[in-house]
Design a protein around this motif. Structure first.
Motif, PDB file in Angstrom:
ATOM      1  N   UNK A  20      21.616  -2.968  29.521  1.00  0.00           N
ATOM      2  CA  UNK A  20      22.703  -3.678  30.195  1.00  0.00           C
ATOM      3  C   UNK A  20      23.485  -4.588  29.255  1.00  0.00           C
ATOM      4  N   UNK A  21      22.904  -4.940  28.106  1.00  0.00           N
ATOM      5  CA  UNK A  21      23.568  -5.853  27.168  1.00  0.00           C
ATOM      6  C   UNK A  21      24.255  -5.150  26.005  1.00  0.00           C
ATOM      7  N   UNK A  22      24.079  -3.834  25.900  1.00  0.00           N
ATOM      8  CA  UNK A  22      24.563  -3.158  24.697  1.00  0.00           C
ATOM      9  C   UNK A  22      26.078  -3.140  24.576  1.00  0.00           C
ATOM     10  N   UNK A  23      26.782  -3.167  25.694  1.00  0.00           N
ATOM     11  CA  UNK A  23      28.239  -3.168  25.618  1.00  0.00           C
ATOM     12  C   UNK A  23      28.746  -4.423  24.914  1.00  0.00           C
ATOM     13  N   UNK A  24      27.970  -5.492  24.985  1.00  0.00           N
ATOM     14  CA  UNK A  24      28.370  -6.734  24.325  1.00  0.00           C
ATOM     15  C   UNK A  24      28.413  -6.575  22.811  1.00  0.00           C
ATOM     16  N   UNK A  25      27.745  -5.549  22.306  1.00  0.00           N
ATOM     17  CA  UNK A  25      27.766  -5.311  20.869  1.00  0.00           C
ATOM     18  C   UNK A  25      29.190  -5.080  20.364  1.00  0.00           C
TER      19      UNK A  25
END
Length: 246
Positions: free
Chosen positions: A97-102
């Motif tokens: 769920x946090x990978x898009x923040x990369x």
């Protein structure tokens, strides 16, 4: 001089290739995100025990005198083939769920978003969100596993690494108005082809390759105008699979 990367995120490893000094030893090139520097490259790594994609590690590196690309580093300390990957100390992992923040972090570090921009800035890594992404399979007549008969024997050793495979996956895409057709060097793609030699046409689905995929691309040390796709990063929630062209 050594430098410790705290919070290095592994984003991709390429298909193992034979070392120039010893064809029986295979090495892996890796690339990832370092909060202080943006995209970085660490190589050579051993074939066994390389950090997994999305893992976060602490690792001590140093400059490689054989590679002047500013993003390129090698592991400090024991680099024997058996122990080299033990230099990574895993400290975490990015959740799905946090990978898009990369992508937002890369943007904040002004990471190149096209090959054109990377060339202009003389950088060797970029994170591209392509337009009109397609997948193609190219026949490799030089592979010892190729169904095409070789009329003459050249007496050379059989190829290893990517050249060992009878089919070469390529990604065709447009970025900032420029069309690219790059070889896919993602290790996972070749593992899939090794295990499923008769299902290569299903590779786009296996990689979850779709119109919203991001591509981590890099150039070659001795051919800096030649670029390859290191890995396919699917960080978007909505994803549709692509077809395949042969």
């Amino acid at each position: 001089m050594t430098l410790t990367f705290e919070g290095f995120t592994m984003l991709g490893t390429t298909v193992p290739e034979p070392a120039k000094s010893d064809a029986n030893r295979l090495y892996v090139c890796s690339a990832g995100y370092q909060p202080d520097l943006g995209l970085v490259r660490i190589y050579p790594l051993g074939r066994v025990g390389a950090p997994k994609r999305w893992s976060v590690s602490s690792v001590t590196v140093e400059r490689n005198p054989k590679d002047s690309r500013r993003e390129s580093w090698k592991l400090a300390g024991d680099r024997s083939h058996e122990n080299v990957n033990s230099q990574f100390r895993r400290i975490g992992e990015w959740s799905r769920s946090d990978r898009e923040r990369l992508l937002e972090l890369c943007s904040s570090r002004k990471v190149p978003t096209s090959i054109t921009e990377a060339n202009e800035r003389r950088l060797s890594l970029a994170l591209v969100e392509p337009d009109h992404l397609d997948f193609e399979i190219e026949h490799n007549a030089d592979s010892p596993d190729s169904p095409q008969l070789r009329l003459f024997s050249d007496g050379l050793p059989e190829p290893l690494g990517a050249k060992r495979f009878p089919q070469i996956p390529r990604l065709v895409f447009t970025s900032e108005g420029t069309r690219h057709r790059l070889m896919l060097r993602d290790w996972g793609a070749y593992e899939y082809m090794r295990k499923n030699p008769n299902r290569v046409s299903e590779l786009p689905s296996a990689l979850h390759l779709g119109p919203r995929s991001a591509l981590l691309v890099g150039n070659l040390n001795h051919q800096r105008n030649a670029w390859v796709v290191i890995s396919v990063l699917n960080v978007r929630i909505a994803q549709l699979a692509l077809g395949v062209a042969v």
